[in-house]
Scaffold this motif. Structure first.
Motif, PDB file in Angstrom:
ATOM      1  N   UNK A  12       0.849  -1.184   0.000  1.00  0.00           N
ATOM      2  CA  UNK A  12       0.000   0.000   0.000  1.00  0.00           C
ATOM      3  C   UNK A  12       0.888   1.239   0.000  1.00  0.00           C
ATOM      4  N   UNK A  13       0.670   2.068  -1.020  1.00  0.00           N
ATOM      5  CA  UNK A  13       1.482   3.276  -1.192  1.00  0.00           C
ATOM      6  C   UNK A  13       1.196   4.284  -0.079  1.00  0.00           C
ATOM      7  N   UNK A  14       2.239   4.702   0.601  1.00  0.00           N
ATOM      8  CA  UNK A  14       2.013   5.579   1.753  1.00  0.00           C
ATOM      9  C   UNK A  14       1.650   7.003   1.353  1.00  0.00           C
ATOM     10  N   UNK A  17      -2.281   6.014  -0.273  1.00  0.00           N
ATOM     11  CA  UNK A  17      -3.097   4.972   0.365  1.00  0.00           C
ATOM     12  C   UNK A  17      -3.813   4.109  -0.665  1.00  0.00           C
ATOM     13  N   UNK A  18      -3.107   3.811  -1.755  1.00  0.00           N
ATOM     14  CA  UNK A  18      -3.647   2.933  -2.788  1.00  0.00           C
ATOM     15  C   UNK A  18      -2.670   1.774  -2.986  1.00  0.00           C
ATOM     16  N   UNK A  19      -3.188   0.627  -3.432  1.00  0.00           N
ATOM     17  CA  UNK A  19      -2.315  -0.551  -3.550  1.00  0.00           C
ATOM     18  C   UNK A  19      -1.261  -0.412  -4.642  1.00  0.00           C
ATOM     19  N   UNK A  20      -0.140  -1.034  -4.430  1.00  0.00           N
ATOM     20  CA  UNK A  20       0.746  -1.354  -5.536  1.00  0.00           C
ATOM     21  C   UNK A  20       1.055  -2.840  -5.481  1.00  0.00           C
ATOM     22  N   UNK A  21       1.088  -3.433  -6.677  1.00  0.00           N
ATOM     23  CA  UNK A  21       1.055  -4.886  -6.799  1.00  0.00           C
ATOM     24  C   UNK A  21       2.120  -5.307  -7.797  1.00  0.00           C
ATOM     25  N   UNK A  22       2.883  -6.305  -7.449  1.00  0.00           N
ATOM     26  CA  UNK A  22       3.898  -6.724  -8.401  1.00  0.00           C
ATOM     27  C   UNK A  22       4.644  -7.956  -7.942  1.00  0.00           C
ATOM     28  N   UNK A  23       5.926  -7.977  -8.294  1.00  0.00           N
ATOM     29  CA  UNK A  23       6.766  -9.130  -8.020  1.00  0.00           C
ATOM     30  C   UNK A  23       8.083  -8.660  -7.418  1.00  0.00           C
ATOM     31  N   UNK A  81       3.103  -2.396 -10.322  1.00  0.00           N
ATOM     32  CA  UNK A  81       2.145  -1.435 -10.884  1.00  0.00           C
ATOM     33  C   UNK A  81       1.479  -0.722  -9.718  1.00  0.00           C
ATOM     34  N   UNK A  82       1.396   0.576  -9.851  1.00  0.00           N
ATOM     35  CA  UNK A  82       0.828   1.388  -8.780  1.00  0.00           C
ATOM     36  C   UNK A  82      -0.552   1.880  -9.164  1.00  0.00           C
ATOM     37  N   UNK A  83      -1.534   1.551  -8.330  1.00  0.00           N
ATOM     38  CA  UNK A  83      -2.895   2.028  -8.602  1.00  0.00           C
ATOM     39  C   UNK A  83      -2.951   3.551  -8.653  1.00  0.00           C
ATOM     40  N   UNK A  90      -4.832   8.049 -18.313  1.00  0.00           N
ATOM     41  CA  UNK A  90      -5.088   6.906 -19.189  1.00  0.00           C
ATOM     42  C   UNK A  90      -3.805   6.347 -19.795  1.00  0.00           C
ATOM     43  N   UNK A  91      -2.781   7.186 -19.937  1.00  0.00           N
ATOM     44  CA  UNK A  91      -1.560   6.685 -20.580  1.00  0.00           C
ATOM     45  C   UNK A  91      -0.689   5.870 -19.634  1.00  0.00           C
ATOM     46  N   UNK A  92      -1.088   5.780 -18.383  1.00  0.00           N
ATOM     47  CA  UNK A  92      -0.206   5.154 -17.402  1.00  0.00           C
ATOM     48  C   UNK A  92      -0.691   3.782 -16.957  1.00  0.00           C
ATOM     49  N   UNK A  93      -1.625   3.216 -17.696  1.00  0.00           N
ATOM     50  CA  UNK A  93      -2.219   1.940 -17.299  1.00  0.00           C
ATOM     51  C   UNK A  93      -1.206   0.809 -17.200  1.00  0.00           C
ATOM     52  N   UNK A  94      -0.191   0.862 -18.043  1.00  0.00           N
ATOM     53  CA  UNK A  94       0.720  -0.279 -18.105  1.00  0.00           C
ATOM     54  C   UNK A  94       2.116   0.026 -17.588  1.00  0.00           C
TER      55      UNK A  94
END
Ligand SMILES: [Zn+2]
Length: 123
Positions: A12-14, A17-23, A81-83, A90-94
């Protein structure tokens, strides 16, 4: 060199306060003590569970692996990837953010660093 790659990471990005998900990819050069796979994953989870910024998370995992194993070198790469980025344009989806920390032998030897980077890229 011991490498554990593709460890799923949920944090969770401090800032937002949104998730970031990855490896996470973790490598170390054992000097005797070898960690079980699940132990490496538990160390990643332990720090990911807190509010985080990805750079600090990467450092904390590397330092923890170093102190538990007393390894000659530790390398950690996180790709996430950061929510907060995905929801704000829109350009930052990936876009994927990559952070890395290299300690000891991985910092000193470009051969070791290259070997690690190649192994986490190979399919
Ligand atoms: Zn954020």
């Amino acid at each position: 060199m011991v490498i554990v790659r593709d460890i799923e990471l949920y944090s969770l990005c401090e800032h937002h306060l949104l998730p970031f998900i990855g490896k996470a990819h973790v490598a170390y050069m054992p000097t005797g003590k070898v960690l079980g796979l699940s132990k490496v994953a538990r160390i990643v989870d332990l720090f990911a569970r807190r509010l985080q910024i990805q750079e600090d998370l990467t450092k904390q995992i590397a330092n923890a692996i170093q102190s538990v194993t007393q390894a000659a070198g530790v390398a950690v790469v996180i790709e996430a990837k950061h929510m907060c980025m995905m929801m704000r344009g829109v350009e930052k989806q990936n876009s994927v953010m990559t952070t890395s920390v290299m300690l000891g032998a991985f910092r000193e030897s470009s051969n070791s660093r290259q070997e690690f980077l190649q192994l986490i890229r190979s399919k």
